[in-house]
Design an enzyme around this catalytic site. Structure first.
Site, short mmCIF file in Angstrom:
data_model
loop_
_atom_site.label_atom_id
_atom_site.label_comp_id
_atom_site.label_asym_id
_atom_site.label_seq_id
_atom_site.Cartn_x
_atom_site.Cartn_y
_atom_site.Cartn_z
CG HIS A 31 11.52 12.17 -9.93
ND1 HIS A 31 11.61 13.08 -9.33
CD2 HIS A 31 11.99 11.03 -9.41
CE1 HIS A 31 12.56 12.67 -8.26
NE2 HIS A 31 12.67 11.44 -8.46
CD GLU A 32 11.82 7.40 -10.03
OE1 GLU A 32 12.92 6.61 -10.17
OE2 GLU A 32 11.12 7.76 -9.06
CG HIS B 210 16.76 9.19 -10.61
ND1 HIS B 210 17.73 10.04 -9.91
CD2 HIS B 210 15.61 9.32 -9.75
CE1 HIS B 210 17.22 10.44 -8.58
NE2 HIS B 210 15.87 10.25 -8.80
#
Lengths: 505, 505
Positions: free
Chosen positions: A270-271, A274
């Protein structure tokens, strides 16, 4: 970007870089605050951050930017619409006009009200009692209403705030989108809830003492998906986040004690999504408002794509299971298909951040509806818990045991983050559109994922999303990348297909 | 500090806090640059730091500070001389007047010249050839001369720069002090050089793989001497340093691969001394120019006191040897007296940062004399290596093999840090004066050190040094703490006594 440009353009860039330097400095201080700062540093750090933000805001709203933009008007009209220069002027004008509309006095009152609301929220959480938060929260809502009036809006107060997190997206469009999601997802959740509950990835835990090995695993997974450690780093913080100090310095975090599969593999993906977005911003945008994502929703589309569409796919687990097995004994006996089912366990839950793909949007829709009612004056702040419980029953069939499981669970409102929740859902929706477009262009992507090769997918995202930075609105960007407007159908199709098969619906 | 004060005083504090917030933000960015930043972040970070420094300088030199100081003149005259308010106004006036005397244009030219000199210095070090550095260095020296003329001075150009690092200390006073040190230390070094050379603490190395245990050891030693980890932290950086983000957030570093006794115990004690000073600054000084040390020299007195007067004492090694033995096998067979001799091995060396107590000041005196000649135009920049070699022979009896072992070894000049070397020697001198005064007040201190109890010593330093922050000039502070002016005799007595015994002179 300033060669052969009018003098005013060079001057504008110079001022924007100064503002950007101050904002990036604030990002460094905030990162340290969450990753390394000892408790004794807290109060001074708050002051330092407030000063940096104030000085940056003062600099950005001085009239010289407006004068330069005016002088550049004629020149800008002759530029190609999608060029960096035209976008820079358009985005700067939009943000400058917004910032100038807010009186300095209101900025100060909002800042003080947020501090009070945040303190009350912390206290209310300890007491598990919304009433303790309600007063300061009501004050904050009143100021947010004042802010919407200062900013102005076409149809609803919500529009005024939404335009900041999601430029060009309207409340009306969101309502249509959310209505459609609710229509499909509520019955889907109900159907799954009738099936036996399965264990999820939170229960898959590495043995104590393997912190070092798990850390290595996180770093190597990041490297696998394409994160460049010469231009960024991974640290630990209680709440995982990703930030960016410059195009060449992107930081992300995982939980300090993350020993379960969810806190490691899925947080990293997820991170990492980003972070890959941030690392893909062109260096020529450095120091300008273009050096970021197109919106919160588009940013979230990247994290969701890597976490869910890649990370919760069959293909990914064919590649990753042997690696994960080394650290998580519970996986030792599983075949890839069983691992795939494990990481896709679904079912209604009370906490947004624990929610799976099927239920997540319903948590957002609930918050959106409450925010709208608050801003329109249709719901007094004190009555939020009641509205929450009612919607939670309607959408997910659950009732919070107390306010900590209900309206006190998120930090957003306490920090004055209104109209930011919809970005999560837009992220889900956009992630499916991008995933379909990438696979249409490169049908070999799933096979490559099976071999741990993510280069084609990343290359496509670089070209169609990352390379544009903040040049376009979310809808413009999605159109350019996929040929379609923002559209919930691909995401809904993905959900129905995937969970229909998984739960034999 | 602002209750019941004139309105102008409150306004002054407000502006000073804004400037301080910007400067502390720069300190955070610089710390991250040295501890965590990936290579890709370097160029943007340089810009961010330059912007923060420029914005802080612009804010500090705006005329409103001068007007507030003028309005406070009458009130300040009625204040007690040593009060925080009187000191704050005096120190702010001194720094404001200094800052206003430097034209913005010169600030910019100096900043550019420093960048060029620094790049040339890096290149020259690779080539081990001063000539590559000489041109940009000559330009920088010319600008430093211009700076001294802008600042003004009583007797020598050196005074203009020295007044910044050591307020109230004059070149004439330094020359007297250094003359006396040279007179005693040169023959002392010669006498020791005639004795057989002994191995020093650099050779005492922990086995590979003990990085974790060594890290624990560093933290526990810091805790032992009184460092408060709730208000600070320890990290790793190539060049150890100490910094301060606020009174409640003090950071220090050791080397990332420090597995020898020198890089661990003595670096921890040295940086720990700086850090204890910073942690002892009163919280009421937060956000003002008083929230720091009295001068570079007084700061260095704290690091030297803990590193040398405590850490290289017999008593310390009676307490610490059993602990150090756990990690350094070479110490296993040593008695405390042998450990004491080991950590006090002395002898001439070419590199300042490797120098022992007996030779250290001579390295500084050499640099001071060269700096003076450069600023007075008596020595062209290109001829520095020749002057260096000559003085090195005269003071230490050694000749550098190349410029890397000579005039290229320090970063200071390349960064434009002129007139900062004397602070190291002032630190040595002051450390002995403070050590004598603390033991005169508390004769039990050495016995307490033998038991690992540093509370009385730290308490005395807190009261007589730390609690004053930057209120006083170095000489005023030393007078208040010891009843004596700055005086080299206690340090010389300490050296002659200690090394006379160690080397049977």
């Amino acid at each position: 970007m300033s060669q052969g440009h009018p003098e005013a353009y060079g001057k504008l860039l110079e001022i924007l870089r100064e503002v950007d330097d101050l904002q990036r400095a604030a990002a460094v201080l905030s990162w340290d605050q969450q990753c390394y700062m000892p408790p004794g540093g807290a109060s001074a750090r708050g002051e330092q951050l407030a000063t940096l933000e104030r000085v940056a805001h003062e600099r950005f709203t001085r009239p010289d930017i407006g004068e330069l933009l005016d002088r550049l008007d004629g020149w800008a009209k002759g530029l190609e619409q999608g060029s960096a220069e035209a976008s820079l002027i358009r985005v700067t004008r939009r943000e400058y006009d917004r910032a100038r509309r807010v009186p300095q006095d209101l900025v100060h009152r909002l800042s003080r009200a947020r501090t009070r609301a945040f303190d009350a929220w912390l206290q209310a959480r300890e007491e598990r009692r919304f009433a303790t938060f309600a007063g300061p929260f009501a004050d904050l809502v009143a100021l947010e209403v004042e802010l919407t009036e200062a900013l102005g809006y076409a149809e609803t107060r919500y529009d005024a705030l939404l335009d900041q997190s999601e430029p060009g997206v309207t409340t009306r469009a969101l309502e249509r989108l959310f209505g459609r999601l609710r229509e499909v997802q509520v019955p889907l959740v109900q159907a799954i809830a009738e099936k036996p509950r399965r264990p999820g990835p939170e229960g898959v835990v590495a043995p104590a003492g393997s912190e070092g090995a798990i850390w290595e695993m996180c770093q190597s997974l990041l490297r696998d998906i394409g994160f460049d450690f010469r231009r960024g780093r991974l640290d630990r913080s209680v709440h995982p986040f990703t930030t960016m100090f410059s195009v060449g310095d992107v930081r992300l975090t995982v939980r300090p004690n993350g020993l379960n599969l969810h806190n490691t593999v899925f947080t990293v993906l997820h991170e990492g999504g980003h972070a890959l977005y941030n690392q893909g911003i062109p260096a020529e945008f450095e120091g300008t408002p273009l050096a970021g994502g197109a919106s919160g929703g588009v940013h979230e589309s990247q994290s969701r794509l890597w976490e869910n569409l890649v990370g919760r796919s069959r293909e990914f687990w064919e590649y990753y299971l042997p690696r994960a097995r080394q650290h998580f004994p519970a996986l030792a006996e599983l075949r890839p298909e069983e691992a795939y089912r494990l990481v896709n366990a679904a079912g209604p839950s009370l906490i947004r951040t624990d929610a799976d793909e099927v239920t997540y949007n319903l948590h957002i829709i609930l918050r959106f509806e409450i925010e709208r009612a608050l801003l329109d004056g249709d719901l007094p702040a004190a009555e939020v818990p009641g509205a929450w419980a009612e919607k939670m029953r309607a959408y997910l069939g659950l009732t919070p045991a107390d306010d900590l499981e209900g309206a006190l669970q998120d930090i957003h409102w306490a920090w004055g983050g209104f109209a930011t929740f919809p970005s999560y859902t837009l992220g889900n929706v956009i992630s499916a559109q991008l995933w379909d477009a990438a696979r249409a262009a490169h049908p070999e992507i799933p096979d490559q994922v099976r071999r741990g090769d993510f280069g084609t997918l990343l290359g496509w995202l670089r070209e169609h999303v990352h390379a544009h930075g903040a040049k376009f609105t979310p809808d413009e960007l999605v159109q350019r990348a996929t040929g379609q407007h923002l559209d919930p159908e691909p995401y809904l199709l993905y959900l129905r297909h995937k969970y229909g098969e998984l739960y034999e619906l």
